[in-house]
Motif scaffolding. Structure first.
Motif, mmCIF file in Angstrom:
data_model
loop_
_atom_site.group_PDB
_atom_site.id
_atom_site.type_symbol
_atom_site.label_atom_id
_atom_site.label_comp_id
_atom_site.label_asym_id
_atom_site.label_seq_id
_atom_site.Cartn_x
_atom_site.Cartn_y
_atom_site.Cartn_z
ATOM 1 N N THR A 174 0.847 -1.218 -0.106
ATOM 2 C CA THR A 174 -0.064 -0.070 0.036
ATOM 3 C C THR A 174 1.072 1.271 -0.303
ATOM 4 O OG1 THR A 174 0.045 0.182 2.474
ATOM 5 C CG2 THR A 174 -1.747 -1.247 1.257
ATOM 6 N N GLU A 175 0.280 2.489 -0.252
ATOM 7 C CA GLU A 175 0.956 3.633 -0.147
ATOM 8 C C GLU A 175 1.710 3.676 1.052
ATOM 9 O OE1 GLU A 175 3.043 6.591 -2.004
ATOM 10 O OE2 GLU A 175 1.629 5.465 -3.145
ATOM 11 N N THR A 227 1.431 -0.671 -5.869
ATOM 12 C CA THR A 227 0.274 -0.494 -5.276
ATOM 13 C C THR A 227 -1.047 -1.089 -6.307
ATOM 14 O OG1 THR A 227 -0.405 1.741 -6.236
ATOM 15 C CG2 THR A 227 1.087 1.695 -4.321
#
Length: 430
Positions: free
Chosen positions: A261-262, A383
């Motif tokens: 994820t970011e 992502t």
């Protein structure tokens, strides 16, 4: 024709100076080990210029001129077939000037690479060339060697228009009469796909209109879009075509992706730093703002880091590039400003902190490692929004980007050296 300046611009300015792009945290200690090298030169040590013919005491006819050469340490790292699959030619086969041959050997170049074998004799003959070859396989030498050979030092006018500027600036100098190019016999366009893109092609064609009618044009690039074909048909005369691109990615680069994820990206990067044996790394972001933010984060984690992007003053960009190339820092965070024409042999890891949008950018980014047939590692932080781009780039480049394993085999990206007296592995840590 180049677009980046790389000369030294003065003393190193260290510390947390946001303006100059050099951030240095408290470097984590590394075990005592042999210093990493870049093409036979110690990483971080001042690089002494090799002696040329002027300091060799003079070469007399019949002398064994090779005995006077000041050669760098022999680079015995394993090389891939990207640069070793040659016809067996030697640089001496091309009847080059003695001084030029001396310079070639003193740079540590031993034999021509495939693109140099194909290109040098044709360029010397005066014929136009359209050449495709992978990043890091010797394209610069393929045109610089015939360029230097063909220059007549007795003629006091521009013969090959070797300029560090944008096409617009070059055209301005020509129109003002500062750069007189009417007797230019040779025009080289490296990274031709970029120079002949929609942004520059009109300017390039305007520049060509000022050259001599019988001029020679050499085009070199790893990728050639349709725009290049149109330009070739209009301006090149029966060009000799060289295509060494049966596959697009360098054979020495192993590619992995990590699905994150970011919010997990910085943690993932920290993990990579702790587990990989990084000689030098280049880390790419998709915006200048993210470059500065990430460089600050890396520094806060305790790792030394420089950064570079297009909004920095040219003076600071020059300094950062020069100091990174000379090994004063392990990690460089940058935008796509740094994807073309940058040759730093010590870089063995490229990390796409932000995944690129297209295959061309990806190809040029990962090509910053694995230079001249050596080994390199490309790691992509992916992502959920990037997964479609990942698949598209794999398909377009006909390459395989694998999930990152829990442990990466060091033999994939850590160079093994052999010398007469020792055999050792680079064992540097950040």
């Amino acid at each position: 024709m180049a677009t980046a300046r790389t000369e030294s611009v003065g003393p190193v300015v260290m510390g947390l100076n946001k303006q100059n792009g050099q951030l240095r945290g408290q470097t984590k200690p590394a075990p005592a080990s042999p210093a990493p090298t870049t093409q036979g030169k110690t990483l971080g040590a001042p690089q002494k210029a090799g002696g040329g013919p002027q300091d060799g005491g003079g070469i007399k006819f019949g002398d064994d001129w090779k005995k006077s050469l000041k050669l760098p340490p022999k680079d015995n790292r394993v090389k891939t077939s990207d640069v070793t699959a040659t016809k067996g030619n030697e640089f001496e086969d091309y009847c080059l000037k003695r001084e030029l041959l001396m310079g070639i050997f003193e740079m540590g170049w031993e034999k021509p690479s495939p693109i140099q074998e194909e290109s040098i004799p044709i360029a010397l003959s005066g014929r136009d060339i359209l050449a495709r070859a992978k990043n890091g396989t010797g394209k610069s030498g393929a045109y610089l060697i015939p360029l230097l050979e063909r220059i007549d030092l007795k003629k006091d006018h521009i013969q090959v228009h070797v300029v560090i500027a944008t096409p617009g600036r070059i055209l301005d100098l020509i129109k003002k009469g500062v750069a007189k190019v009417d007797r230019v016999q040779m025009m080289v366009m490296d990274e031709a796909d970029k120079l002949l893109s929609q942004d520059f092609v009109v300017l390039i064609e305007d520049i060509i209109s000022f050259l001599a009618k019988n001029r020679q044009i050499l085009l070199y690039s790893a990728t050639f879009p349709i725009s290049v074909q149109k330009f070739m048909a209009k301006h090149l005369q029966k060009p000799y075509e060289i295509n060494l691109m049966e596959e697009l990615t360098l054979k020495g680069i192993t590619q992995f992706y990590a699905y994150v994820t970011e919010r997990q990206k910085v943690h993932c990067l920290n993990t990579l730093f702790s587990r990989l044996q990084i000689n030098q790394s280049i880390i790419f972001c998709n915006s200048t703002q993210r470059v500065e933010l990430l460089a600050k984060k890396i520094t806060q984690l305790g790792y030394s880091c420089f950064y570079i992007h297009a909004k920095m003053m040219q003076e600071y960009r020059n300094r950062v590039f020069h100091d990174f190339r000379n090994g004063l820092c392990r990690n460089l965070v940058c935008t796509d400003l740094f994807t073309r024409g940058i040759d730093i042999q010590a870089v063995n890891v490229v990390i796409n902190f932000d995944f690129p949008k297209n295959a061309e950018t990806y190809l040029h980014r990962i090509g910053r490692s694995g230079r001249f047939g050596h080994l390199g590692l490309a790691i992509n932080l992916i992502t959920s929004e990037d997964r479609f781009n990942l698949k598209a780039i794999e398909d377009q480049l006909v390459t395989d980007i694998k999930p990152i394993p829990s442990s990466i085999d060091k033999s994939l990206y850590v160079a093994e050296f052999h010398s007469d007296s020792e055999k050792w592995m680079i064992q540097t840590q950040i």
